[in-house]
Scaffold this motif. Structure first.
Motif, PDB file in Angstrom:
ATOM      1  N   VAL A 131      38.083  50.441  71.376  1.00 26.00           N
ATOM      2  CA  VAL A 131      37.607  51.754  70.925  1.00 26.00           C
ATOM      3  C   VAL A 131      36.229  51.611  70.292  1.00 26.00           C
ATOM      4  CG1 VAL A 131      38.114  53.764  69.488  1.00 26.00           C
ATOM      5  CG2 VAL A 131      39.992  52.457  70.503  1.00 26.00           C
ATOM      6  N   PRO A 132      35.180  52.090  70.931  1.00 29.87           N
ATOM      7  CA  PRO A 132      33.847  52.060  70.318  1.00 29.87           C
ATOM      8  C   PRO A 132      33.739  53.127  69.236  1.00 29.87           C
ATOM      9  CG  PRO A 132      33.761  53.186  72.426  1.00 29.87           C
ATOM     10  CD  PRO A 132      35.163  52.655  72.291  1.00 29.87           C
ATOM     11  N   THR A 133      32.794  52.962  68.314  1.00 31.96           N
ATOM     12  CA  THR A 133      32.648  53.937  67.231  1.00 31.96           C
ATOM     13  C   THR A 133      32.269  55.316  67.760  1.00 31.96           C
ATOM     14  OG1 THR A 133      30.366  53.174  66.890  1.00 31.96           O
ATOM     15  CG2 THR A 133      32.067  52.221  65.470  1.00 31.96           C
ATOM     16  N   ALA A 134      31.685  55.386  68.951  1.00 39.89           N
ATOM     17  CA  ALA A 134      31.382  56.695  69.548  1.00 39.89           C
ATOM     18  C   ALA A 134      32.645  57.489  69.836  1.00 39.89           C
ATOM     19  CB  ALA A 134      30.584  56.512  70.831  1.00 39.89           C
ATOM     20  N   GLU A 135      33.801  56.805  69.896  1.00 37.26           N
ATOM     21  CA  GLU A 135      35.073  57.483  70.147  1.00 37.26           C
ATOM     22  C   GLU A 135      35.839  57.747  68.851  1.00 37.26           C
ATOM     23  OE1 GLU A 135      36.173  58.744  72.839  1.00 37.26           O
ATOM     24  OE2 GLU A 135      35.654  57.579  74.612  1.00 37.26           O
ATOM     25  N   LEU A 136      35.149  57.744  67.708  1.00 38.55           N
ATOM     26  CA  LEU A 136      35.771  58.094  66.427  1.00 38.55           C
ATOM     27  C   LEU A 136      35.339  59.506  66.050  1.00 38.55           C
ATOM     28  CD1 LEU A 136      35.161  54.770  64.443  1.00 38.55           C
ATOM     29  CD2 LEU A 136      37.205  55.429  65.746  1.00 38.55           C
ATOM     30  N   VAL A 137      36.294  60.381  65.866  1.00 34.72           N
ATOM     31  CA  VAL A 137      35.956  61.788  65.631  1.00 34.72           C
ATOM     32  C   VAL A 137      35.357  62.007  64.243  1.00 34.72           C
ATOM     33  CG1 VAL A 137      38.258  62.442  64.786  1.00 34.72           C
ATOM     34  CG2 VAL A 137      36.812  64.142  65.916  1.00 34.72           C
ATOM     35  N   ASP A 138      35.741  61.173  63.274  1.00 37.62           N
ATOM     36  CA  ASP A 138      35.276  61.336  61.897  1.00 37.62           C
ATOM     37  C   ASP A 138      34.822  60.012  61.290  1.00 37.62           C
ATOM     38  OD1 ASP A 138      37.684  60.057  61.776  1.00 37.62           O
ATOM     39  OD2 ASP A 138      38.673  61.515  60.454  1.00 37.62           O
ATOM     40  N   GLY A 139      34.552  59.029  62.126  1.00 42.24           N
ATOM     41  CA  GLY A 139      34.201  57.707  61.650  1.00 42.24           C
ATOM     42  C   GLY A 139      35.394  56.823  61.354  1.00 42.24           C
ATOM     43  N   ILE A 140      36.611  57.388  61.453  1.00 37.35           N
ATOM     44  CA  ILE A 140      37.841  56.645  61.139  1.00 37.35           C
ATOM     45  C   ILE A 140      38.866  56.787  62.259  1.00 37.35           C
ATOM     46  CG2 ILE A 140      39.758  56.374  59.505  1.00 37.35           C
ATOM     47  CD1 ILE A 140      37.929  57.677  57.385  1.00 37.35           C
ATOM     48  N   HIS A 141      39.170  58.043  62.615  1.00 31.38           N
ATOM     49  CA  HIS A 141      40.236  58.320  63.573  1.00 31.38           C
ATOM     50  C   HIS A 141      39.669  58.532  64.975  1.00 31.38           C
ATOM     51  CE1 HIS A 141      41.733  59.659  59.585  1.00 31.38           C
ATOM     52  NE2 HIS A 141      42.843  59.072  60.011  1.00 31.38           N
ATOM     53  N   PRO A 142      40.394  58.098  66.006  1.00 32.63           N
ATOM     54  CA  PRO A 142      39.882  58.238  67.374  1.00 32.63           C
ATOM     55  C   PRO A 142      39.875  59.681  67.853  1.00 32.63           C
ATOM     56  CG  PRO A 142      41.564  56.525  67.245  1.00 32.63           C
ATOM     57  CD  PRO A 142      41.622  57.286  65.957  1.00 32.63           C
ATOM     58  N   THR A 143      38.965  59.962  68.772  1.00 32.01           N
ATOM     59  CA  THR A 143      39.047  61.168  69.570  1.00 32.01           C
ATOM     60  C   THR A 143      40.245  61.036  70.513  1.00 32.01           C
ATOM     61  OG1 THR A 143      37.687  60.210  71.312  1.00 32.01           O
ATOM     62  CG2 THR A 143      36.518  61.390  69.555  1.00 32.01           C
ATOM     63  N   VAL A 144      40.517  62.098  71.259  1.00 31.76           N
ATOM     64  CA  VAL A 144      41.567  62.003  72.273  1.00 31.76           C
ATOM     65  C   VAL A 144      41.224  60.904  73.274  1.00 31.76           C
ATOM     66  CG1 VAL A 144      42.714  63.226  74.161  1.00 31.76           C
ATOM     67  CG2 VAL A 144      42.309  64.381  71.987  1.00 31.76           C
ATOM     68  N   GLY A 145      39.936  60.813  73.646  1.00 32.79           N
ATOM     69  CA  GLY A 145      39.524  59.738  74.536  1.00 32.79           C
ATOM     70  C   GLY A 145      39.751  58.372  73.924  1.00 32.79           C
ATOM     71  N   SER A 188      37.430  64.437  76.607  1.00 29.37           N
ATOM     72  CA  SER A 188      37.345  63.552  77.762  1.00 29.37           C
ATOM     73  C   SER A 188      37.074  62.127  77.305  1.00 29.37           C
ATOM     74  CB  SER A 188      36.221  64.001  78.695  1.00 29.37           C
ATOM     75  OG  SER A 188      36.366  65.356  79.057  1.00 29.37           O
ATOM     76  N   SER A 189      37.663  61.157  77.998  1.00 36.57           N
ATOM     77  CA  SER A 189      37.347  59.760  77.733  1.00 36.57           C
ATOM     78  C   SER A 189      35.894  59.523  78.094  1.00 36.57           C
ATOM     79  CB  SER A 189      38.259  58.855  78.558  1.00 36.57           C
ATOM     80  OG  SER A 189      37.925  57.506  78.387  1.00 36.57           O
ATOM     81  N   GLY A 190      35.084  59.132  77.115  1.00 38.86           N
ATOM     82  CA  GLY A 190      33.653  58.991  77.341  1.00 38.86           C
ATOM     83  C   GLY A 190      32.881  60.275  77.182  1.00 38.86           C
ATOM     84  N   GLY A 191      33.577  61.404  76.919  1.00 43.01           N
ATOM     85  CA  GLY A 191      32.908  62.669  76.641  1.00 43.01           C
ATOM     86  C   GLY A 191      32.560  63.499  77.859  1.00 43.01           C
ATOM     87  N   VAL A 192      32.834  62.999  79.069  1.00 46.54           N
ATOM     88  CA  VAL A 192      32.483  63.714  80.300  1.00 46.54           C
ATOM     89  C   VAL A 192      33.591  63.496  81.323  1.00 46.54           C
ATOM     90  CG1 VAL A 192      30.763  63.984  82.136  1.00 46.54           C
ATOM     91  CG2 VAL A 192      30.027  63.301  79.848  1.00 46.54           C
ATOM     92  N   ARG A 193      33.856  64.527  82.132  1.00 46.06           N
ATOM     93  CA  ARG A 193      34.753  64.361  83.274  1.00 46.06           C
ATOM     94  C   ARG A 193      34.089  64.981  84.501  1.00 46.06           C
ATOM     95  NH1 ARG A 193      35.742  68.776  79.477  1.00 46.06           N
ATOM     96  NH2 ARG A 193      36.694  70.533  80.590  1.00 46.06           N
ATOM     97  N   VAL A 194      34.726  64.841  85.656  1.00 45.13           N
ATOM     98  CA  VAL A 194      34.205  65.397  86.898  1.00 45.13           C
ATOM     99  C   VAL A 194      35.088  66.566  87.321  1.00 45.13           C
ATOM    100  CG1 VAL A 194      33.799  64.982  89.353  1.00 45.13           C
ATOM    101  CG2 VAL A 194      33.121  63.266  87.656  1.00 45.13           C
ATOM    102  N   GLY A 195      34.450  67.715  87.502  1.00 41.86           N
ATOM    103  CA  GLY A 195      35.152  68.915  87.928  1.00 41.86           C
ATOM    104  C   GLY A 195      34.547  69.497  89.184  1.00 41.86           C
TER     105      GLY A 195
END
Length: 290
Positions: free
Chosen positions: A131-145, A187-194
């Motif tokens: 889990v990279p820090t870019a995937e932390l929603v508040d600096g502590i807890h992960p985003t859904v991704g 989205s995992s990585g913040g982007v998906r394909v639609g």
């Protein structure tokens, strides 16, 4: 699988909401209750990610390795047949906390190795790198991704086969024809394909397998059509077949497992339009087991 524990919470579309996760708890707090929980629920498997709430001061972080060792003794003595997966903890965004996490995580493989050498049914899982820090929603807890990345790492450890993620929006992983990238923090990585909406729309992954055999991919997709929707999947140019997703809403993800026959080396997984409409976030690929 049957999740067990004294807690019940989570998304309404999660069919089994039992667990033993306790927000804000330290290792010592867990130790005070863990024997009772294990005696009551008798798990066959324990996934342990603990220590984040001990990382906020130097004193508590310094005590964390010894407390983790004690906790593992409690778990393995109470349910000796259970398989215990012990994870390094994910990063913290602030510099001081990040350094404490690194110091604590560096001790965990040795602690787990010593328990295993003593005959305990434990193994180490490197969660910090998942889990990279870019995937932390508040600096502590992960985003859904971020949670999705953790799930992939747990799964890889449990099944004992390598587990690789291919993001749909990254050119190194997939090529797109007549589709659109869609941003979204779920989205995992913040982007998906639609917009895989047209007869010529296609999303093609190039996936490398170490040997020929039956493998499995897990497709992370969203469907906001209020009915099951699908993509057509062709593996290495073979006749396509449907991969169907439940409808949880746009930007709310399901994971659908599909068996695929792969050959050693490069393989292509081509997704095209199926019934109604769905978007794709990524696929996770498990190599054939030995």
């Amino acid at each position: 699988m049957d999740f067990v524990g004294s807690q019940t919470s989570g998304p309404t579309n999660l069919p089994d909401q039992n667990h033993e996760g306790h927000p804000g708890w330290t290792i010592a707090q867990l130790s005070q209750q863990v024997v009772g929980w294990l005696t009551t629920y008798k798990p066959d498997m324990v996934l342990l990610h603990i220590g984040t709430n001990d990382m906020y001061t130097d004193a508590t972080s310094a005590a964390a390795p010894a407390e983790l060792s004690t906790l593992l003794d409690q778990i393995t003595q109470t349910v000796p047949a259970a398989k215990v997966y012990v994870a390094s903890i994910i990063p913290l965004a602030d510099a001081a906390g990040a350094n404490r996490v690194l110091a604590y995580d560096a001790t965990i493989p040795g602690i787990v190795g010593a328990k295993a050498a003593a005959g305990k049914n434990v193994s180490f899982v490197d969660m910090h790198s998942a889990v990279p820090t870019a995937e932390l929603v508040d600096g502590i807890h992960p985003t859904v991704g971020g949670y999705s990345r953790m799930a992939a790492r747990w799964y890889s450890a449990i099944v004992g086969t390598p587990f690789y993620r291919y993001e749909s929006e990254q050119a190194a992983n997939a090529t797109s024809t007549d589709t659109q990238q869609v941003a979204g923090n779920r989205s995992s990585g913040g982007v998906r394909v639609g917009h895989i909406d047209f007869p010529d729309s296609a999303l093609t992954f190039t996936v490398y397998a170490p040997k020929t055999g039956t493998s499995r991919i897990y497709v992370r997709a969203d469907d906001g059509m209020n009915m099951p929707c699908s993509h057509q999947l062709s593996v290495n140019g073979a006749t396509p077949f449907p991969v169907t997703y439940p409808s949880f809403g746009w930007d709310y993800w399901s994971i659908t497992g599909v068996n695929v026959n792969v050959t050693a080396g490069a393989n292509t997984f081509k997704f095209t339009k199926g019934d109604c409409y769905a978007e794709m976030d990524e696929i996770d690929f498990t190599t054939p087991a030995a």
